[in-house]
Write an enzyme that holds these catalytic residues in place. Sequence first.
Site: not given
Lengths: 591, 180
Positions: A58, A120-121, A170, A486
């Site tokens: 993502e 869940f999630q 959802k 760096m």
Amino acid sequence: MSDKSHDPNQMTGAAMIVRALIDHGVTDIFGYPGGAVLPIYDEIFQQSEVQHILVRHEQGAGHAAEGYARSTGKPGVALVTSGPGATNMVTPLTDALMDSIPLVCISGQVPTHLIGNDAFQECDTVGITRPCTKHNWLVRDVNDLAKVLHEAFYVATSGRPGPVLVDVPKDVQFATGTYHPPRKSDVHRSYAPRLKGDASQIRKAVSLLASAKRPVIYSGGGVINSGPEATRLLRELVEVTGFPITSTLMGLGAYPASGKNWLGMLGMHGTYEANMTMHDCDVMLCVGARFDDRITGRVDAFSPGSKKIHIDIDPSSINKNIRVDVPIIGDCGNVLGDILQVFKAEAKKPDIKSWWQQIAQWRARNSLYYKKSNDVILPQHAIQSLFEATRGKDTYITTEVGQHQMWAAQFYGFEEPHRWMTSGGLGTMGYGLPAAVGVQVAHPDSLVIDIAGDASVQMTMQEMSTAVQYELPIKIFILNNQYMGMVRQWQQLLHGNRLSHSYSEALPDFVKLADAYGCVGLQVHKPADLDGAIHEMISVKRPVLFDCRVAALENCFPMIPSGKAHNEMLLPEQANDEATARAFAGGKALV
Amino acid sequence: MNQPASAYFIEERHDPNETHTLSVLVQNEPGVLARVIGLFSGRGYNIESLTVSETEAQKHLSRITIVTTGTPMVIEQIKHQLDRMIPVYRVVDMTLTKRSIERELAMVKVRGQGEHRVEALRLADAFRARVIDATTESFVFEITGNTDKINQFIDLMRPLGLVEVSRTGVAAIGRGPEGM
């Protein structure tokens, strides 16, 4: 009931999301499916107006959307699932917030009755992303969805642009409600960014500019965000006034690098002439920049003798770090237009010949000097060769973060805005590769190059798979010195040369890796082979991983050491051990 | 003084802190208070007191009164940062207007007997605090006033058997006929 079933505006929440994307002119989105966004993916499957690019993580979707936005001026759109999908978006959202990039993220959420249940999630997406978005929404009712989506696009793209997130449970995606096309009343009445600058402040600014003996224009990303008109006006202002101009990292390309008034980038790794001009000027016009700490150096010694004019659309940028004399709140393009109009009507070009003579002396110090070698490729030389090979081509450059990024900013000359995509504010290693994916999606026929470092590029390397899947011929030009350059530079300069964990012991073989991904791998060691290899990279119409082995211990100069002022820069020819030790306060012995 | 080995310029600031009362008119919607508080914690600003309630139900408007401290530059930042939040209508610095009234309400529970009890009542009377609950061994006083007055009252109650205090935080409003 039967009436409603024929109403074309009656649809599911998932269908509304796709419809809203179409209504806002979105043609490409970047995303990754998951349980909480399946209804939206089902809608995407059944249409062809919006193309979905499947990323591999993502974070890649977010940076790709940023690259897309930055190279087009349009909002980038990302679609992610709940929980880990949303938390993986935190870095790109923060990146877009810091650099004012319009980004619309749609995230799935667990059904409303499960919110707060540790489902869940599930995660508190709006809570987590509240400080890293310009605004965010959790939509609990399908009948609010259209309004929120339209407002989200408006907020992302208006005023100071930035990322927004719409969290859609959802059950709201499944529910049927009424959609409406975008309309004015969709936006909070409390949100009204100011575009037009105050007329009396503009007059004050013009009279300061007209009487300047040692002026400088310091422009930033705000000019590019404002759009092509702002860029045109900025160039006209430079022409009309004859003033020298420098720019932040984010503002490169607004004024062409080949322009005669160009001083190069300013700040920590800016040119000597840009920083000295800033330090010694008597009038500073800051356009769409925010006096970031990498620009100012030591704030109490920042341009001590100057009157400062600051144009910014965000009032909170004014007087945040540096006190200014004439703040002008408004859109850069709008305000520049007004300043030009008043200037042309009432003022004439000030005589600043002696100021230019002074600047010529600073330029003569040649602060970007480096010593070429026949045995080993210098990273600066690699960027210069890349620049020469792509000059005049339709090219877009992205970068990761580190030494290679600064060298790209120093040695690659940008002639136009929207051609340079880099993570400025947040400094996100791993930004450049997925950003290149996004840029290439927006500009399929252009040459898109990610100037990368060997460490950064491994953070989001998986997106090569995306590039291969969609036949996006991005070029990943890796300046491979086997170090986090760096980090190592700071350790050398400030931490007694104790190179703690800044060396990559086990780099992958980038050529084999390219092969594994099904793209093209090239490797070059010798300066003599560089140009040929670059031409090969450009001519291949497939994604390329270019492993450019460069001098391992080269450091990035010039540099303003921390706690120092602009006129205390460390120049490359002074960057021997002794001088460096002296320049850095607390001067530890360097090895 | 030597700078520590840092990529950042570390500056000691010596500007004196000021205390300001800000009135913030916001859209009353889920998360709006979290946004405001998150701004303060995220950017390291101070909250001395915070009072919030819906003030115009039809228009879904809430008024947040924040008492904060910081240097003049920081106070200016706080106001701008608040003002640019999407659901914020207006931010007014009540301290700068110099024409505002500030009030706070406190409920103060005191437990004691004999001379202490009498003394507590006498002081409450002097401070125009009302008795809103009483038992044979305790009082709950309700007192309204500015922060200093309430602090002073609480200090006086301490030796007389102070048990606990509940305070609302400051609410502020401008004098005169105009609204914010």
